[in-house]
Motif scaffolding. Structure first.
Motif: not given
Lengths: 357, 340
Positions: A242-256
């Motif tokens: 099941x491929x769920x297309x979404x988006x992360x608002x922040x960077x890969x991690x807090x450091x990014x």
């Protein structure tokens, strides 16, 4: 998108929809606070936030039955919360305290709660896939009609473990749903720049396995798809992607900062179709007042503030329990003869120093 | 079928002893199942599992595709849910492609998850060289695994320990790597028939007592050490004590130290490369635990530090053969060439 019936927003019981909305808001508020606490140096290590992915997470967790099992990668705060792990236990884990769900041994990437069927947040890309496959194998061996949901990111599909796990799951008819969270970027590399077949769900066909792509930002769509595929896994013991297309608002991690590989305009564009806003609109359309929605926000703020306070109040793990949990009870006897002349701490290893330390 | 007599011992070879251990544990505990490449229909690349699929069926003797990372990880997951998987890897060399599951996953579970979940699985696989299998198929990097906290690593050197240690590993609550050995598979020995016989993990053995010098070894190096001890007793009147580690992690430093305190001289032998290897670890431990006991520097013998060549003469020269071990023992005793 796969040709499946479009769910109607009225399918959910209004009270359930409201509960799920609360969890989505809780997750968002938690992540915002985690970033703040990270910057205040109360959280260390890696810290991967999932703001923007709440409909995917909460929808999948709603579809997961109480006795189903869950395995995730390392962007998992939201999964833990939606699975019912308390914000206190998650925040205390981020703070490295004894009341954390892994007693301060795991941190952000290694949340778990076996009592809720959550067998771990894992930190090596795709490493959790063979393990989820093995959990499903155990379920089959035990004759249980339960399913495993295995979360992974879009970057994980280019690992060998993905191929080996999907092949085994299909070959052995294992009840596991591989939930590919396609948030468009594996760290900073866009899916199209990493994957020769960027329609990730299509790869399931190589294993004669069902695969489909859904809008992961719509709660109802997520619930419908996850519920259906988990149902097939439980009753017919057939795996699926099941491929769920979404988006992360922040960077890969807090450091990014998350801007080297995408534009502010792109992020702003996705925020215009925010999954929490979409749900808020559905609730308003169903008659929930703005005041009630704001009360949910306030309650989430309070809940997370209480979690921070509980984490602060929790003890740091005692350093004389350094080896706690590493080996099973009784192993100290096996290690006893390693001690003569020890320069590496074997004389102090305490494998069975009691729970909760 | 195996004899039903469960008292006394029976002479059998190492692979038969392993098979007996598997059969007994699978009969004892339904959670135990065997999984790996060619373990079922083919009856095992080295025939350890011969007959087990007939007895226990395809579910409990599960043939896998060539997917070490996948099925080692599947073993990890199954163990986390209370099963007792025994995963066979055809040779230790192939465990490298599953290294992530062994080191980053199985070994981490107990500590990283705060003791909330355990991983009672066994991985069994042979190391070893000597059949011109060449560089990619002749390796013994046992120390790489034994240096990883969270794992237990055992290395039986005779049929009785093969049975006893494999059974102990299957009954253990933690991930245990059982490193078998290709040249020993055909070696015979007395094996206890008692189904409750186990060899405790973390306990070395002294298969030969002596007074002049200690050889510390494990796996096939112990077989070599015992041959060298016989030869030197006969030809040079040297009394060699052999310590067979049996378990690399936990390591029985106590037995090593007791032996060195008695003989004051020690040669450490392994089939792997010595640099950063098992003998390096043992030598460091002896240096700390036995500093005042030593009458000579700790000596080491291992595989020559090259990828193992194919040509028979080159292969023999590279291996820690009996001539090299005997020479190291004599040199450590001051009895080597050039000694007064």
């Amino acid at each position: 998108m796969a040709a499946t019936a479009t769910p109607t927003s009225s399918a959910l019981d209004p009270a359930v929809r409201r509960d799920l909305y609360e969890t989505m808001v809780l997750s968002r508020v938690f992540e915002t606070e985690a970033e703040r606490q990270y910057k205040a140096a109360r959280i260390g290590g890696y810290c991967h936030l999932s703001s923007g992915q709440e409909a995917m997470t909460v929808g999948a967790m709603h579809a997961l039955a109480e006795d189903d099992l869950l395995v995730t990668g390392y962007r998992s705060h939201g999964f833990a919360l939606a699975r019912g792990v308390s914000p206190e236990a998650v925040m205390a884990e981020l703070f490295g305290r004894v009341d954390g769900c892994a007693h301060g041994r795991g941190g952000s990437m290694h949340l778990l709660d076996p009592s809720r069927g959550y067998y771990g947040g894992w930190g090596i890309v795709a490493g959790q896939l063979p393990i989820a496959t093995g959990l499903a194998l155990a379920l089959r061996r035990q004759g249980k009609d339960q399913a495993v949901l295995c979360e992974l990111g879009d970057g994980a599909v280019n690992m060998g473990a993905w191929h080996e796990s999907l092949n085994l799951a299909a070959l052995w008819d294992l009840p596991v749903v591989f939930l590919v969270v396609n948030n468009r970027y594996g760290m900073g590399t866009a899916v199209e720049r990493a994957s020769a077949e960027p329609d990730l769900y299509k790869r399931a066909a190589a294993y004669r396995m069902h695969g489909e792509r859904v809008d992961g930002d719509d709660l109802d769509t997520m619930i419908e798809a996850a519920d259906r595929l988990l149902g097939v896994a439980r009753t017919e013991h057939r795996p699926a992607v099941l491929e769920a297309v979404t988006y992360r608002y922040r960077g890969h991690s807090v450091a990014d900062a998350g801007l080297a590989y995408r534009t502010k305009d792109e992020i702003a564009e996705h925020r215009e179709r925010d999954p929490i806003s979409l749900e808020a609109k559905k609730l308003r359309d169903a008659g929930v007042s703005q005041e009630e929605l704001e009360a949910i926000d306030t309650a989430a703020d309070d809940r997370v503030a209480a979690a921070v306070q509980a984490a602060l109040d929790s003890d740091e793990p005692s350093t004389d329990r350094l080896a706690y949990g590493m080996h099973a009870l009784g192993s100290d006897e096996q290690f006893a003869r390693m001690r003569p002349g020890s320069a590496f701490g074997e004389e102090a290893l305490t494998f069975d120093a009691g729970l909760g330390a | 079928m195996a004899a039903t007599d469960t008292t006394g011992t029976q002479v059998m070879n190492y692979r038969e002893a392993l098979r007996l251990a598997l059969r007994e544990e699978m009969e004892r505990d339904e959670r135990v199942f065997l999984m790996g490449e060619e373990v079922g229909v083919f009856e095992g690349a080295y025939k350890v599992s011969a007959g087990l699929m007939d007895q226990f069926g395809e579910d409990r003797v599960r043939d896998t595709p060539i997917s070490e990372e996948g099925f080692v990880g599947a073993g990890v997951g199954a163990a986390m849910l209370g099963e007792r998987p025994v995963v066979e890897i055809m040779t230790l060399n192939f465990l490298l492609v599953a290294m992530d599951q062994v080191i980053n996953h199985a070994a981490k579970i107990g500590a990283m998850f705060g003791g909330e979940v355990r991983c009672p699985m066994v991985i069994r696989t042979p190391n070893g060289a000597g059949n011109q299998l060449t560089a990619q198929h002749s390796q013994s990097f046992d120390g790489w695994f034994a240096g990883t906290p969270g794992l237990k690593v055992v290395t039986p050197a005779n049929p009785a320990d093969a049975k006893g240690l494999l059974k102990a590993a299957i009954r253990d609550e933690d991930p245990v790597l059982v490193i078998e050995n290709l040249p020993i598979y055909k070696e015979k020995g007395e094996v206890p028939l008692d189904p409750d016989f186990v060899t405790p993990i973390g306990l070395a053995a002294v298969p030969r007592e002596g007074t002049d010098i200690t050889i510390v070894s494990h796996s096939f190096a112990t077989v070599r050490a015992l041959r060298v001890a016989d030869k030197l007793a006969e030809e040079r009147d040297v009394s060699v004590e052999v310590v067979d580690l049996r378990s690399l992690r936990p390591l029985d430093v106590e037995t090593i130290a007791q032996s060195v305190a008695k003989t004051n001289r020690v040669v450490c032998v392994e089939e792997g490369w010595p640099s950063y290897g098992v003998t390096a670890e043992i030598a460091a431990r002896i240096g700390k635990a036995c500093f005042d006991d030593l009458d000579a520097p700790v000596e080491r013998v291992g595989m020559a530090e090259v990828p193992l060549p194919y040509a028979k003469g080159l292969e023999l020269a590279a291996m820690p053969n009996e001539d090299r071990i005997a020479a190291a023992v004599l040199a450590t005793l001051g009895m080597g060439p050039g000694a007064a």
